[in-house]
Design a protein around this motif. Sequence first.
Motif, PDB file in Angstrom:
ATOM      1  N   GLU A 290      -7.385   5.013  -1.662  1.00 35.31           N
ATOM      2  CA  GLU A 290      -7.935   4.398  -2.715  1.00 35.31           C
ATOM      3  C   GLU A 290      -9.074   3.675  -2.753  1.00 35.31           C
ATOM      4  OE1 GLU A 290      -7.707   6.525  -5.629  1.00 35.31           O
ATOM      5  OE2 GLU A 290      -6.277   7.664  -4.477  1.00 35.31           O
ATOM      6  N   ALA A 291      -8.751   2.415  -1.927  1.00 38.20           N
ATOM      7  CA  ALA A 291      -9.639   1.159  -1.638  1.00 38.20           C
ATOM      8  C   ALA A 291     -10.955   1.594  -0.865  1.00 38.20           C
ATOM      9  CB  ALA A 291      -8.983   0.198  -0.981  1.00 38.20           C
TER      10      ALA A 291
ATOM     11  N   ASP B  61      -6.315   1.671   2.959  1.00 35.76           N
ATOM     12  CA  ASP B  61      -5.509   2.458   1.865  1.00 35.76           C
ATOM     13  C   ASP B  61      -6.774   3.557   1.343  1.00 35.76           C
ATOM     14  OD1 ASP B  61      -3.698   2.741  -0.686  1.00 35.76           O
ATOM     15  OD2 ASP B  61      -5.588   2.744  -1.528  1.00 35.76           O
TER      16      ASP B  61
ATOM     17  N   MET C 132       0.971  -1.178  -0.187  1.00 37.65           N
ATOM     18  CA  MET C 132       0.160  -0.003  -0.199  1.00 37.65           C
ATOM     19  C   MET C 132       0.910   1.219  -0.077  1.00 37.65           C
ATOM     20  SD  MET C 132      -3.034  -0.982   2.658  1.00 37.65           S
ATOM     21  CE  MET C 132      -3.213  -2.274   2.994  1.00 37.65           C
TER      22      MET C 132
ATOM     23  N   ALA D 195     -13.018   3.481  -3.068  1.00 34.98           N
ATOM     24  CA  ALA D 195     -13.871   2.765  -4.074  1.00 34.98           C
ATOM     25  C   ALA D 195     -14.830   2.101  -3.248  1.00 34.98           C
ATOM     26  CB  ALA D 195     -12.908   1.843  -4.622  1.00 34.98           C
ATOM     27  N   ALA D 196     -15.037   1.697  -2.203  1.00 36.26           N
ATOM     28  CA  ALA D 196     -15.889   1.126  -1.360  1.00 36.26           C
ATOM     29  C   ALA D 196     -16.942   2.054  -1.101  1.00 36.26           C
ATOM     30  CB  ALA D 196     -15.239   0.616  -0.048  1.00 36.26           C
TER      31      ALA D 196
ATOM     32  N   ARG E 212     -12.691  10.855  -2.923  1.00 37.84           N
ATOM     33  CA  ARG E 212     -11.460  10.265  -2.907  1.00 37.84           C
ATOM     34  C   ARG E 212     -10.398  11.285  -2.792  1.00 37.84           C
ATOM     35  NH1 ARG E 212     -12.366   8.839  -7.967  1.00 37.84           N
ATOM     36  NH2 ARG E 212     -10.982  10.236  -8.981  1.00 37.84           N
TER      37      ARG E 212
ATOM     38  N   VAL F 212      -7.682  -3.999   3.778  1.00 37.33           N
ATOM     39  CA  VAL F 212      -7.236  -3.231   2.120  1.00 37.33           C
ATOM     40  C   VAL F 212      -8.131  -2.006   2.328  1.00 37.33           C
ATOM     41  CG1 VAL F 212      -8.213  -3.501  -0.155  1.00 37.33           C
ATOM     42  CG2 VAL F 212      -7.293  -5.453   1.163  1.00 37.33           C
ATOM     43  N   GLU F 213      -9.170  -1.769   2.755  1.00 39.85           N
ATOM     44  CA  GLU F 213      -9.624  -0.534   2.899  1.00 39.85           C
ATOM     45  C   GLU F 213      -9.034   0.667   3.851  1.00 39.85           C
ATOM     46  OE1 GLU F 213     -12.117  -3.011   0.954  1.00 39.85           O
ATOM     47  OE2 GLU F 213     -11.895  -3.071   3.265  1.00 39.85           O
TER      48      GLU F 213
END
Length: 173
Positions: free
Chosen positions: A48-49, A46, A1, A52-53, A165, A43-44
């Motif tokens: 960006e992740a 990060d 990451m 996206a979620a 974002r 993962v979230e």
Amino acid sequence: MASTLRPRPSELDEEAFVATYGDVYEHSPWVAREAYRQGLTPVEDDPEALAAAMAAVLREAAAEDQMAVIRAHPDLAGKAALGGTLTEDSGREQAGAGLDQCTPEELERFQALNRAYRERFGMPFVMAVKGFHRRDILTAFETRLANDADEERRTAVEQVNRIARLRLRARAG
């Protein structure tokens, strides 16, 4: 990451997550709440992740819920900006695009376009203004006024998601 949000979203309980990240979507903490309820992993952590979620939550929401999020945004160079009542994020974003330095003619044009846009679509014009000059924003305003209502709602949702974002990226440093 490449970068990690602090505090890490995956390590927070729902209340702490919403308190920390609920303001990423202007006056719409339900987006963060729903993203949390759908499940967050490391993962979230990060930006960006997580973006996206959260974007998926808004994209998949009912049209009336999307409109509520869009309507929570202030007009660009509008009354809230002039009155100094923007959220900290919105104020910084609008100032970064030079909207706090409009000439009287530009301000008049923004106000006329805000009125025309609200009359046509029943919502404020939303654009992630980072990286754009106020003249570019005026051009985008005029172009998007030609969209149909569904296309413009989808465009506004994607702009709201881009704003979120960018806000998450800024929080990650």
